[in-house]
Design a protein around this motif. Sequence first.
Motif, PDB file in Angstrom:
ATOM      1  N   GLY A 176       0.544   1.560   3.510  1.00  0.00           N
ATOM      2  CA  GLY A 176       0.524   1.975   1.811  1.00  0.00           C
ATOM      3  C   GLY A 176       2.099   2.307   0.751  1.00  0.00           C
ATOM      4  N   ALA A 177       1.593   2.350  -0.128  1.00  0.00           N
ATOM      5  CA  ALA A 177       2.743   3.234  -0.983  1.00  0.00           C
ATOM      6  C   ALA A 177       2.450   4.925  -0.939  1.00  0.00           C
ATOM      7  N   ARG A 178       1.319   5.347  -0.853  1.00  0.00           N
ATOM      8  CA  ARG A 178       0.842   6.589  -0.694  1.00  0.00           C
ATOM      9  C   ARG A 178       1.120   7.150   1.109  1.00  0.00           C
ATOM     10  N   GLU A 179       1.021   6.366   1.662  1.00  0.00           N
ATOM     11  CA  GLU A 179       1.233   6.648   3.228  1.00  0.00           C
ATOM     12  C   GLU A 179       3.017   6.883   2.910  1.00  0.00           C
ATOM     13  N   ALA A 180       3.491   6.134   2.027  1.00  0.00           N
ATOM     14  CA  ALA A 180       4.994   5.807   2.204  1.00  0.00           C
ATOM     15  C   ALA A 180       6.172   6.904   1.372  1.00  0.00           C
ATOM     16  N   ASP A 181       5.823   7.607   0.337  1.00  0.00           N
ATOM     17  CA  ASP A 181       5.643   8.867  -0.339  1.00  0.00           C
ATOM     18  C   ASP A 181       7.269   8.186  -0.499  1.00  0.00           C
ATOM     19  N   VAL A 182       7.827   7.783  -0.995  1.00  0.00           N
ATOM     20  CA  VAL A 182       8.890   6.932  -1.551  1.00  0.00           C
ATOM     21  C   VAL A 182       9.047   6.992  -2.506  1.00  0.00           C
ATOM     22  N   MET A 183       9.980   6.596  -3.424  1.00  0.00           N
ATOM     23  CA  MET A 183      10.175   6.982  -4.938  1.00  0.00           C
ATOM     24  C   MET A 183       9.324   5.565  -5.351  1.00  0.00           C
ATOM     25  N   LEU A 184      10.271   4.527  -5.042  1.00  0.00           N
ATOM     26  CA  LEU A 184       9.395   3.134  -5.282  1.00  0.00           C
ATOM     27  C   LEU A 184       8.668   2.786  -5.128  1.00  0.00           C
ATOM     28  N   GLY A 185       7.980   3.511  -3.803  1.00  0.00           N
ATOM     29  CA  GLY A 185       7.534   2.825  -2.802  1.00  0.00           C
ATOM     30  C   GLY A 185       6.055   1.829  -4.063  1.00  0.00           C
ATOM     31  N   ALA A 186       5.860   2.521  -4.518  1.00  0.00           N
ATOM     32  CA  ALA A 186       4.661   1.654  -5.344  1.00  0.00           C
ATOM     33  C   ALA A 186       4.778   0.500  -6.233  1.00  0.00           C
ATOM     34  N   GLN A 187       6.296   0.302  -6.563  1.00  0.00           N
ATOM     35  CA  GLN A 187       6.725  -0.984  -7.035  1.00  0.00           C
ATOM     36  C   GLN A 187       6.312  -1.900  -6.182  1.00  0.00           C
ATOM     37  N   ILE A 188       7.090  -1.807  -5.511  1.00  0.00           N
ATOM     38  CA  ILE A 188       7.274  -2.422  -3.874  1.00  0.00           C
ATOM     39  C   ILE A 188       5.728  -3.717  -3.347  1.00  0.00           C
ATOM     40  N   GLU A 189       4.719  -1.868  -3.329  1.00  0.00           N
ATOM     41  CA  GLU A 189       3.571  -2.305  -3.036  1.00  0.00           C
ATOM     42  C   GLU A 189       2.896  -3.225  -3.820  1.00  0.00           C
ATOM     43  N   THR A 190       2.772  -2.843  -5.409  1.00  0.00           N
ATOM     44  CA  THR A 190       2.787  -3.670  -6.618  1.00  0.00           C
ATOM     45  C   THR A 190       3.519  -5.476  -6.456  1.00  0.00           C
ATOM     46  N   LEU A 191       4.137  -5.459  -6.148  1.00  0.00           N
ATOM     47  CA  LEU A 191       5.503  -6.658  -6.185  1.00  0.00           C
ATOM     48  C   LEU A 191       4.379  -7.326  -4.921  1.00  0.00           C
TER      49      LEU A 191
END
Length: 399
Positions: A176-191
């Motif tokens: 998940g984006a939280r584990e990835a901890d990269v700037m745009l990770g949440a956007q990729i997760e949402t996408l």
Amino acid sequence: MTTRPRTPARPPAPSEPSERRPARQAPVAAALTPDGAPAPEPTPRRDPPDDHISRPLPRPEERPVLDRETSARLRYPFPTLANPHAAAMQEYTDHVWIDGEWAQFVPPEIADRFKKTRTAYMTSYFYPMATWERLKPLARMMLFSLYQDDIYERARPEVVRAVRERTVAVARGHIGAREADVMLGAQIETLRGELLHFLPAESLHRWAEDLDLYFEGLEAEVTHLEAGSFPSVEEFLWIRERALMLHAFFALKEVETQVVLPSEIHDHPTVRKLKSLAVRLPGWFNEFQSYDKETRTGMGNLNLINVVRHERSCSLVDAREWVFRLHERELGEFVEIQQNLPDFGTWHDAVANHIHHISFVVSGWRGVDAEISRYDPGTYADRHRLAAAAHISRPQTMG
């Protein structure tokens, strides 16, 4: 799931089937408005007048921008269409995403410059038949490509490598984006979540693989930028096909067409060759389009015109002609293959329509130039300030 073959630097030549027939274009569904009512047909766009991309040049030696003469030599025999939702999607992008969801990534003055890029219009030319609901994740993907490129295009190779590993892991659904901890990770997760409403997991796997391909090209680019070195022409062609990110956008064409092709179609040598050419053609157009920007921002060693000039020790005029000839040769190759597809059996019409939709991206890249300001000098962001403001971290490589 079996990982599909990676796109080679020089894609294999299309197979020679025993029977060929001309490609047929299947009809496409009409777009719908957000409330489900029929929308106007995609707006046919005449080839933009050549003078709309004639920009003032500060020095005579910077002639390879898209002036009138250059533009006249970079035309395509494909429809140039604009999605009827372009303006509404741009409003949504500016106010809901850039001013809201994405506001923490860059300072306001850079965000305002990003608005001038008008990524929703770019999406609308790439996917002119998409409904409003299907256009939204595609527009998010386009906005991601802008932020990703501009934030990380001057990052150190080890930063890009770590961001690549974590971002692609999110795209694959492994973390998940939280584990990835990269700037745009949440956007990729949402996408990814949005895309799963329209595509099966296998299609999302293909998209993630193509996103990884982009990062492979970006890592090669930043390595040359850090060293201040020129790649060879052969290496540059390999880099450019990856770093444009267009393979990832082609992987999402099925969101628009609403027809999911089986893996054996996507992996067919002819389809892979056509996709490769459809990535490269806008790339060669972009070498002229972005020349001034890359020269002014210290990235001139990653422009094909300069790469050719450096390797061949030739004049600027000769280097331009070399790129023109490459463009003309590969455009001719694309048209020839498209018009003489092998027989794909029961999938033939769907494949022909899929390739037809891919051609929209080739012509749309040129067509949308009249709608955006990405390559106007006033929109160039200070790369060092952008990187600093965005707080680019150096995440450790995942174990």
